[in-house]
Structure formats: C-alpha cells, structure tokens
Enzyme design. Structure first.
Site, PDB file in Angstrom:
ATOM      1  N   ASP A   1       8.558  -0.529   3.464  1.00  0.00           N
ATOM      2  CA  ASP A   1       8.130  -2.191   4.313  1.00  0.00           C
ATOM      3  C   ASP A   1       9.353  -2.166   5.398  1.00  0.00           C
ATOM      4  O   ASP A   1       9.989  -3.534   5.633  1.00  0.00           O
ATOM      5  CB  ASP A   1       8.176  -3.276   3.468  1.00  0.00           C
TER       6      ASP A   1
ATOM      7  N   ASP B   1       1.075   1.581   4.134  1.00  0.00           N
ATOM      8  CA  ASP B   1       1.677   1.174   5.547  1.00  0.00           C
ATOM      9  C   ASP B   1       2.796   2.169   5.933  1.00  0.00           C
ATOM     10  O   ASP B   1       3.597   2.098   6.967  1.00  0.00           O
ATOM     11  CB  ASP B   1       2.726  -0.220   5.270  1.00  0.00           C
TER      12      ASP B   1
ATOM     13  N   ASP C   1       1.135 -11.392  -0.767  1.00  0.00           N
ATOM     14  CA  ASP C   1       1.940 -10.663   0.361  1.00  0.00           C
ATOM     15  C   ASP C   1       3.150 -10.794   0.585  1.00  0.00           C
ATOM     16  O   ASP C   1       3.899 -10.196   1.368  1.00  0.00           O
ATOM     17  CB  ASP C   1       1.102 -10.952   1.680  1.00  0.00           C
TER      18      ASP C   1
END
Length: 330
Positions: free
Chosen positions: A127, A166, A304
């Site tokens: 991330d 991601d 999230d």
C-alpha cells in the site's frame, strides 16, 4: 525454443494423464478416489464452475454474528454465511503459522467439496500509495512467507488465490517497482507450482488504463496464471468493471478474470476509503465467458482504513457491515 508456459503445460498434461490412469485403475479394483482435479491443471479451467467458495466458520463476520442480537444478528448471520475470501497477511499469519493456517482451511474446503479462496497481502512496501495498509515483508522474508502459504494448499482439494491486491496498480508510485514485479512473478510461480488457481490483481477501472495494466500483468507472469482479479476492495459497478476487465483481457490477447462485487451495489462515487452511501453487491456466483466468477474478495464488514470515520484497515466494523447490508435491502 519453448516458452516456460509451454514446458509447464506439457509437464502438467503428462501428470494429469498419469493421474487419470491411476484414478481409473484404483476405481476398477474397488478403491474409490473422489475428485476434485482439473483437466489441464489448476490454471486450465474455472474452479468456480462446479463448486462454491468455502465459508470460513472462524471469520470476523461469524464472530460478530455470534455476539449480536435481534435484527443485527439476522443480518450478520447472513453475511457470515456468504462465501468470502480469507486474507493472508504476515502480521496475522507469520511465516511460522501461515502454512498450517492455509492447510486447515484447504482441508475444510476439500471435505465439503468447496473452493478455498485466499488473498495474499504482504508484499514489501505494501500500500505504498494509500498507506492505510502500509507494511509487508522485506523481499527475502516475503518469498519465504509466500512459499509457506503455497505449501499449505499444495495437494489439498481445490484452492484459488488472489495475489496482492493493488500491488501492480500502485507499482509506479513505489520506491522499487522492478523489485515489486519480480516478487509478484515469484509469488505467481509458487502458487502455480502448488496447483492453486491463481489470479494476479489488476486494480480497478478507476485507476490504471487497460493497456498499461496489461503490460504490468505480463511483466509479473500472468501468462502462467489462470488470469487476473479486479475491483478488489473498490466499489465500481458490475458493468463498468466488466468493461474494464474485458479491455485488459483484450490487451493481453485473452485471459480470464474474477470481479469483487462485495460492496459495489450502489457503484462508486470515486472514493475508495469507507465512502458513504454504498451497498453490498451481487452475491458470489459463477460467471460466463472470460469472467470466471463474481466473488466477495474484500470482506464487506472490514474497514478500508482510518479515513471516513473507520478503524484501522482490515479491522472488523459492525456498523459499516450493517449499513452496507441494509442499503442493499437485507
């Protein structure tokens, strides 16, 4: 010169032929051997065609349902009964734990003739763009952890994995994108070699252009996997996301994909972190054509991140789960 994929397919084909012969022989002499196995290997067909995703009885949703009452208990119980992926992180299941954790779930799934669906989420500089789920493992430790996870599923029933949500989409914003892509390719290899149906994550329709994403997928070894995943932890509606996935597949010259529909019932407003006004989406179901399945990959009741009034990323958030469910008419 033969490609790595061609050589692997030849090996898989020979192995499958041998297994088929053995199964036939054993059954002829009265030793029953039950499926599942797939012609063409774990990457060769859609694992969701014949079986639903395993429901983990120890999920956060199940624990929340057990402690709830009234209508909340009804909703959370229904949520807990909906097949949802099991996430693997090095923080929750470190290298000394992850193999047995995966094996436990894979055995449960095998015994009930369902698909054990995992999400790998522990890459170095994880991330790197959003930072809400920052963490992960250094490269060498990451490879060991991934191999342990793959070993846990090796040879046990029917398993599938979504590799690193991601990680390709935000690779251009990370400190060392080349190293990241190399780690993803190694992860794909580990799971493919363990006969786990593998989907390499491709972000979502609001992030990286299809042609660019196809190039990144190719660099990370998608040709050896079953395909790719989209919309994981995002909210894009079914039509928008399928159009994006088809465009990625077209740019790759083919391929299969799965779409996360757990929280896309009201589509996306462009926000990704606990946006208001969202709803649960389509229930998990087998797809058609290049779409292998609609899946609940991100557990809908997990936050999230700390933005949008939520707790830390991945933390169970009962209020959010109930809000999403009631918005969907549950």
């Amino acid at each position: 010169m033969q490609s790595r994929r061609t050589r692997r397919l030849e090996i898989v084909g020979t192995a499958v032929a041998a297994v088929v012969a053995l199964v036939v022989a054993l059954n002829l002499v009265g030793v029953p051997v039950r499926p599942p196995f797939w012609p063409g290997g774990a990457q060769g067909s859609n694992p969701f065609d014949a079986a639903a995703v395993h429901v983990d009885p120890q999920s956060q949703a199940a624990r929340a349902a057990a402690s709830a009452a009234g209508d909340d208990a009804r909703i959370l119980g229904r949520l807990a009964a909906t097949p949802t992926a099991v996430w693997l992180t090095p923080e929750a299941t470190p290298v000394g734990v992850v193999e047995e954790h995966v094996r436990r779930i894979a055995v449960q799934a095998r015994d009930e003739d369902s698909v054990a669906l995992f999400v790998l989420y522990g890459i170095a500089d994880r991330d790197c763009s959003g930072q809400e789920s920052a963490g992960g493992l250094p490269p060498d430790q990451y490879r060991d952890w991934v191999q342990a996870a793959a070993d846990g599923a090796d040879g046990i029933g029917t398993s599938a994995v979504v590799v690193e949500p991601d990680a390709l989409a935000d690779a251009g914003e990370c400190a060392d994108p080349d190293e990241r892509i190399a780690l993803l390719e190694d992860a794909v290899t580990s799971f493919v070699d363990a006969d786990v149906t593998t989907y390499l994550d491709a972000g979502h329709s609001g992030w990286v252009a299809p042609e660019e994403m196809a190039g990144r997928l190719e660099q990370a070894g998608v040709e050896d996997a079953r395909g790719f995943s989209t919309n994981v932890s995002f909210y894009a509606d079914d039509a928008t996301e399928r159009a994006y996935a088809d465009a990625v597949a077209d740019a790759l010259g083919g391929g299969h994909y799965v779409i996360d529909t757990g929280r896309n019932g009201n589509g996306s407003d462009g926000q990704w972190c606990n946006p208001p006004g969202r709803a649960l989406g389509r229930a998990p179901s087998v797809g058609d054509g290049r779409l292998d399945a609609h899946l609940w990959i991100k557990p809908p009741g997990e936050s999230d991140g700390s933005c949008g009034g939520g707790p830390a990323a991945g933390t169970w958030w009962t209020e959010r789960a109930l809000e999403l469910a009631r918005a969907a008419g549950w």
